[in-house]
Motif scaffolding. Structure first.
Motif, PDB file in Angstrom:
ATOM      1  N   SER A  99      26.372 -28.705  87.806  1.00 56.11           N
ATOM      2  CA  SER A  99      25.941 -28.569  86.415  1.00 56.11           C
ATOM      3  C   SER A  99      24.452 -28.251  86.341  1.00 56.11           C
ATOM      4  CB  SER A  99      26.243 -29.853  85.635  1.00 56.11           C
ATOM      5  OG  SER A  99      27.628 -30.069  85.524  1.00 56.11           O
ATOM      6  N   ARG A 100      23.666 -28.870  87.219  1.00 59.67           N
ATOM      7  CA  ARG A 100      22.215 -28.633  87.229  1.00 59.67           C
ATOM      8  C   ARG A 100      21.882 -27.264  87.823  1.00 59.67           C
ATOM      9  NH1 ARG A 100      18.776 -33.341  87.057  1.00 59.67           N
ATOM     10  NH2 ARG A 100      17.499 -32.563  88.789  1.00 59.67           N
ATOM     11  N   LEU A 101      22.722 -26.779  88.763  1.00 57.45           N
ATOM     12  CA  LEU A 101      22.472 -25.492  89.399  1.00 57.45           C
ATOM     13  C   LEU A 101      23.066 -24.319  88.617  1.00 57.45           C
ATOM     14  CD1 LEU A 101      23.155 -26.286  93.181  1.00 57.45           C
ATOM     15  CD2 LEU A 101      20.950 -26.201  92.001  1.00 57.45           C
ATOM     16  N   LEU A 102      23.888 -24.608  87.623  1.00 56.88           N
ATOM     17  CA  LEU A 102      24.618 -23.562  86.903  1.00 56.88           C
ATOM     18  C   LEU A 102      23.728 -22.424  86.398  1.00 56.88           C
ATOM     19  CD1 LEU A 102      27.440 -22.732  85.957  1.00 56.88           C
ATOM     20  CD2 LEU A 102      27.010 -23.974  83.822  1.00 56.88           C
ATOM     21  N   THR A 104      21.417 -20.939  87.741  1.00 59.43           N
ATOM     22  CA  THR A 104      21.055 -19.997  88.808  1.00 59.43           C
ATOM     23  C   THR A 104      22.165 -19.003  89.099  1.00 59.43           C
ATOM     24  OG1 THR A 104      21.902 -21.389  90.608  1.00 59.43           O
ATOM     25  CG2 THR A 104      19.641 -21.804  89.868  1.00 59.43           C
ATOM     26  N   PHE A 105      23.360 -19.206  88.514  1.00 56.41           N
ATOM     27  CA  PHE A 105      24.484 -18.321  88.763  1.00 56.41           C
ATOM     28  C   PHE A 105      24.728 -17.423  87.550  1.00 56.41           C
ATOM     29  CE2 PHE A 105      25.630 -22.289  91.134  1.00 56.41           C
ATOM     30  CZ  PHE A 105      25.346 -21.785  92.389  1.00 56.41           C
ATOM     31  N   ASP A 106      25.241 -16.232  87.815  1.00 60.47           N
ATOM     32  CA  ASP A 106      25.478 -15.248  86.771  1.00 60.47           C
ATOM     33  C   ASP A 106      26.889 -15.382  86.216  1.00 60.47           C
ATOM     34  OD1 ASP A 106      25.295 -13.084  85.099  1.00 60.47           O
ATOM     35  OD2 ASP A 106      25.622 -11.583  86.678  1.00 60.47           O
ATOM     36  N   SER A 107      26.983 -15.757  84.945  1.00 58.02           N
ATOM     37  CA  SER A 107      28.257 -15.806  84.225  1.00 58.02           C
ATOM     38  C   SER A 107      29.304 -16.667  84.932  1.00 58.02           C
ATOM     39  CB  SER A 107      28.820 -14.386  84.039  1.00 58.02           C
ATOM     40  OG  SER A 107      27.892 -13.577  83.369  1.00 58.02           O
ATOM     41  N   VAL A 108      28.896 -17.828  85.426  1.00 55.85           N
ATOM     42  CA  VAL A 108      29.820 -18.745  86.087  1.00 55.85           C
ATOM     43  C   VAL A 108      30.152 -19.895  85.149  1.00 55.85           C
ATOM     44  CG1 VAL A 108      30.095 -20.396  87.982  1.00 55.85           C
ATOM     45  CG2 VAL A 108      29.057 -18.169  88.408  1.00 55.85           C
ATOM     46  N   ARG A 109      31.436 -20.214  85.048  1.00 53.34           N
ATOM     47  CA  ARG A 109      31.889 -21.318  84.203  1.00 53.34           C
ATOM     48  C   ARG A 109      32.333 -22.490  85.068  1.00 53.34           C
ATOM     49  NH1 ARG A 109      36.674 -19.883  81.076  1.00 53.34           N
ATOM     50  NH2 ARG A 109      37.092 -18.338  82.692  1.00 53.34           N
ATOM     51  N   LEU A 110      32.128 -23.694  84.548  1.00 54.05           N
ATOM     52  CA  LEU A 110      32.575 -24.909  85.213  1.00 54.05           C
ATOM     53  C   LEU A 110      33.597 -25.632  84.353  1.00 54.05           C
ATOM     54  CD1 LEU A 110      29.299 -26.605  86.583  1.00 54.05           C
ATOM     55  CD2 LEU A 110      30.954 -25.219  87.858  1.00 54.05           C
ATOM     56  N   SER A 111      34.567 -26.240  85.019  1.00 53.98           N
ATOM     57  CA  SER A 111      35.484 -27.150  84.355  1.00 53.98           C
ATOM     58  C   SER A 111      35.854 -28.225  85.377  1.00 53.98           C
ATOM     59  CB  SER A 111      36.735 -26.425  83.843  1.00 53.98           C
ATOM     60  OG  SER A 111      37.493 -25.916  84.919  1.00 53.98           O
ATOM     61  N   ALA A 112      36.619 -29.206  84.957  1.00 53.13           N
ATOM     62  CA  ALA A 112      37.023 -30.275  85.872  1.00 53.13           C
ATOM     63  C   ALA A 112      38.528 -30.461  85.802  1.00 53.13           C
ATOM     64  CB  ALA A 112      36.311 -31.581  85.515  1.00 53.13           C
ATOM     65  N   ILE A 113      39.121 -30.726  86.967  1.00 46.58           N
ATOM     66  CA  ILE A 113      40.544 -31.051  87.019  1.00 46.58           C
ATOM     67  C   ILE A 113      40.700 -32.370  87.771  1.00 46.58           C
ATOM     68  CG2 ILE A 113      41.433 -28.701  86.814  1.00 46.58           C
ATOM     69  CD1 ILE A 113      41.595 -28.512  89.826  1.00 46.58           C
ATOM     70  N   THR A 114      41.528 -33.241  87.234  1.00 49.43           N
ATOM     71  CA  THR A 114      41.736 -34.564  87.825  1.00 49.43           C
ATOM     72  C   THR A 114      43.215 -34.763  88.109  1.00 49.43           C
ATOM     73  OG1 THR A 114      39.825 -35.514  86.680  1.00 49.43           O
ATOM     74  CG2 THR A 114      41.521 -37.054  87.435  1.00 49.43           C
ATOM     75  N   ILE A 115      43.516 -35.313  89.287  1.00 49.47           N
ATOM     76  CA  ILE A 115      44.890 -35.596  89.671  1.00 49.47           C
ATOM     77  C   ILE A 115      45.106 -37.104  89.629  1.00 49.47           C
ATOM     78  CG2 ILE A 115      46.686 -35.275  91.408  1.00 49.47           C
ATOM     79  CD1 ILE A 115      45.429 -32.672  90.253  1.00 49.47           C
ATOM     80  N   ASP A 116      46.057 -37.538  88.828  1.00 54.64           N
ATOM     81  CA  ASP A 116      46.426 -38.951  88.751  1.00 54.64           C
ATOM     82  C   ASP A 116      47.679 -39.157  89.609  1.00 54.64           C
ATOM     83  OD1 ASP A 116      47.110 -41.537  88.181  1.00 54.64           O
ATOM     84  OD2 ASP A 116      47.135 -41.299  86.000  1.00 54.64           O
ATOM     85  N   GLU A 117      47.477 -39.685  90.812  1.00 52.80           N
ATOM     86  CA  GLU A 117      48.600 -39.846  91.735  1.00 52.80           C
ATOM     87  C   GLU A 117      49.524 -40.989  91.346  1.00 52.80           C
ATOM     88  OE1 GLU A 117      44.854 -38.687  94.062  1.00 52.80           O
ATOM     89  OE2 GLU A 117      45.446 -40.200  92.590  1.00 52.80           O
TER      90      GLU A 117
END
Length: 331
Positions: A99-102, A104-117
């Motif tokens: 998130s802090r480095l975002l 520095t990147f060109d048109s990059v998106r972040l999201s999160a995925i969580t697995i509940d075992e």
């Protein structure tokens, strides 16, 4: 890396144990200055001997992650990176750093995925931690569970076969992450594997005599057969991650997976931790050795046949993939 003012040993999960802290300073009794400025140092890197103040430690960790991403071309312009967020320390640090480095990147998106075992007494706390973190950073977040994907919890699947926990969970989690990443529209899956994890894997594959697994790279095949996985923290140690979180006030004392006691990795972790303590740089040297082996033997996998599972269509090395084989044995 050591916290100056204390000598911190770690428990099996890498968490600092406060009752094992003892004073630490130089021979004059004073805290030495940062090797990069005149501010008081708060950390010492035992491998290089350098001292870091708070700001320079954070900058060093984030700079090394950025260097790993760039040198290995882990993220490309336009990528949608889904962070595999368990809620534990490694994935938490990964989300914070990316998130802090975002910018520095060109048109990059972040999201999160969580697995509940579905691991009673463990997963509830970490899923809750993940929910709080994504809300703080305002990221899209998708959670999928074993019951909705496979018809039952990991606890139910493992009754009577607990020693197989890591193998069973690993196969199911890989599929779950792919499903979640596809649903999120991701082009890369970022996992929180750190230097300790990677060095342990190298050592385990050597112990097993498993050269193909030693050479195989989960992020090297981008020919549409799966969503590539990247490991931006692969050269950041477990202790450095713990320190990074503490400096940001983000350390959470969460439980360890109850099935970890059955894993070979636990024995290897303790062995390598002892060697690293006595011989700083051991884990990094293991990674360097792997790179040399890859340079000499990497071509051995180029002709490896990849098939499609005759039951589900997923890529695999045989006629039936591991997941479909496993499903026949699950209750």
């Amino acid at each position: 890396m050591r916290l100056l003012g204390t000598t911190t040993r770690s428990g099996s999960s890498g968490s600092p144990t406060g009752d094992e802290r003892v004073p630490h300073a130089d021979v004059t009794g004073r805290t030495p200055p940062c090797s990069l400025c005149n501010e008081p140092a708060v950390y010492r890197d035992r491998t290089t001997g350098r001292h870091f103040c708070r700001d320079h430690f954070i900058a060093d960790v984030e700079g090394r992650v950025l260097s790993t991403i760039r040198s290995r071309n882990l993220i490309a312009p336009g990528d949608h990176v889904a962070i595999a967020l368990s809620g534990g320390k490694d994935s938490t640090a990964l989300l914070m750093i990316l998130s802090r480095l975002l910018p520095t990147f060109d048109s990059v998106r972040l999201s999160a995925i969580t697995i509940d075992e579905g691991i009673a007494g463990y997963r509830e706390d970490t899923v809750r931690s993940a929910d709080v973190l994504v809300a703080r950073f305002n990221l899209p977040h998708l959670t999928v569970s074993f019951p909705e994907l496979f018809g039952g919890t990991l606890d139910a699947f493992l009754k009577g076969r607990e020693p197989e926990a890591c193998s069973v969970c690993g196969i199911l989690r890989r599929k779950a992450l792919n499903v979640a990443a596809e649903q999120a529209g991701a082009t890369k899956i970022a996992t929180g594997h750190n230097l300790d994890d990677e060095a342990q894997s190298v050592f385990m594959n050597v112990l097993r005599g498993d050269l193909p697994r030693l050479l195989r790279d989960s992020g090297s095949d981008s020919q549409g057969r799966f969503i590539p996985r990247i490991k931006p923290l692969m050269f950041i140690s477990e202790k450095e991650i713990a320190v990074y979180l503490m400096l940001h006030g983000a350390w959470a004392d969460l439980p360890e997976c109850p099935y970890a006691v059955h894993a070979l990795r636990g024995e290897v972790r303790r062995m390598l931790a002892t060697l690293e303590s006595r011989h700083p740089g051991t884990m990094l040297n293991l990674m360097k050795s792997k790179a040399k082996i890859e340079a000499q033997c990497g071509g051995l996998l180029e002709d490896e046949a990849v098939h499609r599972c005759r039951e589900c269509g997923d890529p695999c090395s045989g006629e039936i993939c591991q997941l479909c084989t496993l499903k026949k044995t699950l209750r």
